[in-house]
Design an enzyme around this catalytic site. Structure first.
Site, short mmCIF file in Angstrom:
data_model
loop_
_atom_site.label_atom_id
_atom_site.label_comp_id
_atom_site.label_asym_id
_atom_site.label_seq_id
_atom_site.Cartn_x
_atom_site.Cartn_y
_atom_site.Cartn_z
CG HIS A 1 -2.04 -1.05 1.03
ND1 HIS A 1 -3.15 -0.86 0.25
CD2 HIS A 1 -2.13 -2.31 1.52
CE1 HIS A 1 -3.91 -1.96 0.29
NE2 HIS A 1 -3.32 -2.86 1.03
N GLY B 1 -7.16 -14.83 -8.27
CA GLY B 1 -7.79 -14.51 -7.00
C GLY B 1 -6.95 -14.83 -5.77
CD GLU C 1 -6.15 -4.72 -12.93
OE1 GLU C 1 -5.37 -5.37 -13.66
OE2 GLU C 1 -6.90 -5.26 -12.11
CG ASP D 1 -0.25 -5.50 -8.62
OD1 ASP D 1 0.57 -5.44 -7.68
OD2 ASP D 1 -1.49 -5.49 -8.44
C1 GLA Z 1 -2.88 -4.32 -5.13
C2 GLA Z 1 -2.72 -3.19 -6.12
C3 GLA Z 1 -1.29 -2.62 -6.09
C4 GLA Z 1 -0.88 -2.28 -4.65
C5 GLA Z 1 -1.19 -3.44 -3.70
C6 GLA Z 1 -0.95 -3.07 -2.25
O1 GLA Z 1 -2.10 -5.40 -5.50
O2 GLA Z 1 -2.99 -3.65 -7.44
O3 GLA Z 1 -1.19 -1.51 -6.94
O4 GLA Z 1 -1.48 -1.10 -4.24
O5 GLA Z 1 -2.52 -3.88 -3.82
O6 GLA Z 1 0.38 -2.87 -2.02
#
Ligand code: GLA
Length: 367
Positions: free
Chosen positions: A28, A112, A150, A162
């Site tokens: 986060h 998931g 996304e 990600d």
């Molecule tokens: C998800 C979001 C990422 C990131 C994480 C928490 O995976 O896609 O962008 O914010 O949560 O670190």
């Protein structure tokens, strides 16, 4: 299930693969312009595609045995096909001319489980399209297009981690990522260590709404502190005057960034593990994104011989956890925890990394 030959009927296709990600530290923090340390998963998604002979696009997932057919002007498809359609739309918005496509997707990344299977699908799709259309696209720009696909088409207001990890990380190094500058650096794992990933089997319910709530809280905290983002807060003490729960949310982000920077200096496995544990407690107590299953699995992991530390990985509210352990000890530790947890709770946890096959290789190498 259709085979590749049946699907393409001899028409030549291009192929590209992309991995999922496991974040070791820095949760986060991406949407707060901060720092993180993901690695790529061994599991990946393979996209094969070719221009379709007519006006109809056909996307097929061999993993789901599901086929979606639609004409260009129609609304974007739903399900797995939406991620692919979103990537096509992003390229078209940038001026590329994308013909109707036949797309065949195969993946051994569990969906998931919090390993970013959607980012892997987006990055693999864009890599394949880059090849098919001979577009010049560097890996960072490609990751940003995947992230926008996304956000805009899958409706998840995610940060950049990600897709950047899927596009730039590998399995054996950590990708140090600065979400503000998008600068990256590949760093070695702590000496003699390896990672273990256990899926809790708990689907990430409420993840999207809670995720957006946390983002909004961080923005509000930054606003009250008079900074552009929480990345700009120098010390944990600086957030103490904020009202609850903004204080706790900001404390997590500020302390988490400090943990990533400490880990990126090249610490040993014991210190890295301690930083992971602290990250989990911060995510549990201050950021409030953990759930009982992840707390329990990480506790069980910490109690295993050879484990240096464990934490939830990804957004939380379900999904997976990651541990750092002594090299060669991961399969035994992870399997023991999964067996114990499922027996105690009737749960459906499973070991994702090390995968059984690579563990078998490791065992025979050690023998
Ligand atoms: C998800 C979001 C990422 C990131 C994480 C928490 O995976 O896609 O962008 O914010 O949560 O670190």
């Amino acid at each position: 299930m259709k085979t590749v030959d049946e699907f393409f009927g001899g028409v030549p296709f291009v192929a590209a693969r992309a991995p999922g990600r496991v974040n070791l530290l820095g949760e986060h923090t991406d949407y707060n312009d901060g720092f993180m340390l993901p690695v790529a998963t061994a599991q990946s998604t393979l996209v094969r595609l070719a221009a379709a002979p007519g006006p109809e696009s056909v996307y097929y997932s061999a993993t789901l045995d599901e086929e979606v057919a639609f004409e260009a002007a129609a609304e974007l498809p739903t399900g797995f096909a939406r991620y692919i359609g979103g990537c096509v739309s992003m390229l078209e918005e940038g001026g590329a001319r994308v013909p109707p496509l036949r797309v065949y997707v195969e993946s051994n990344l569990p969906a998931g489980a919090g390993l970013s299977s959607s980012a892997a699908l987006e990055v693999a799709t864009l890599r394949a399209l880059r090849r098919l259309l001979a577009i010049e696209l560097d890996d960072v720009t490609l990751a940003l297009l995947a992230q926008q696909a996304e956000v805009r088409y899958a409706g998840v207001n995610c940060g950049v981690m990600d897709q950047m990890a899927s596009s730039l990380a590998n399995e054996t190094s950590m990708l140090f990522l600065d979400a503000r500058t998008l600068a990256t650096r590949l760093l070695p794992l702590p000496p003699d260590s390896e990672i273990v990933v256990v899926d809790s089997g708990v689907p990430r319910l409420l993840a999207a709404s809670k995720y957006n709530e946390r983002r909004a809280e961080c923005e509000q905290a930054a606003h009250l502190l008079g900074v552009a983002s929480l990345r700009d807060v120098g010390a944990v003490a600086d957030v103490e005057a904020l009202p609850a729960p903004l204080r706790q949310r900001a404390r997590h982000v500020v302390s988490e960034n400090a943990r990533v920077l400490a880990a990126a200096e090249g610490v040993d496995a014991a210190r890295f593990g301690a930083l992971m544990n602290a990250s989990h407690y911060s995510l549990r107590d201050d950021y409030e994104v953990s759930i009982g299953a992840l707390d329990e699995l990480t506790e069980l992991l910490r109690a295993q011989p050879g484990v240096f530390g464990a934490r939830l990985t990804g957004a939380g509210f379900g999904g997976a956890c990651v541990a750092l352990c002594r090299r060669g000890a991961g399969f035994t530790a992870g399997s023991a925890v999964v067996a114990r947890y499922n027996a105690n709770t009737g749960g459906a946890a499973r070991l994702l990394i090390p995968a059984a096959a690579s563990a078998a290789t490791l065992e025979s190498e050690n023998a």
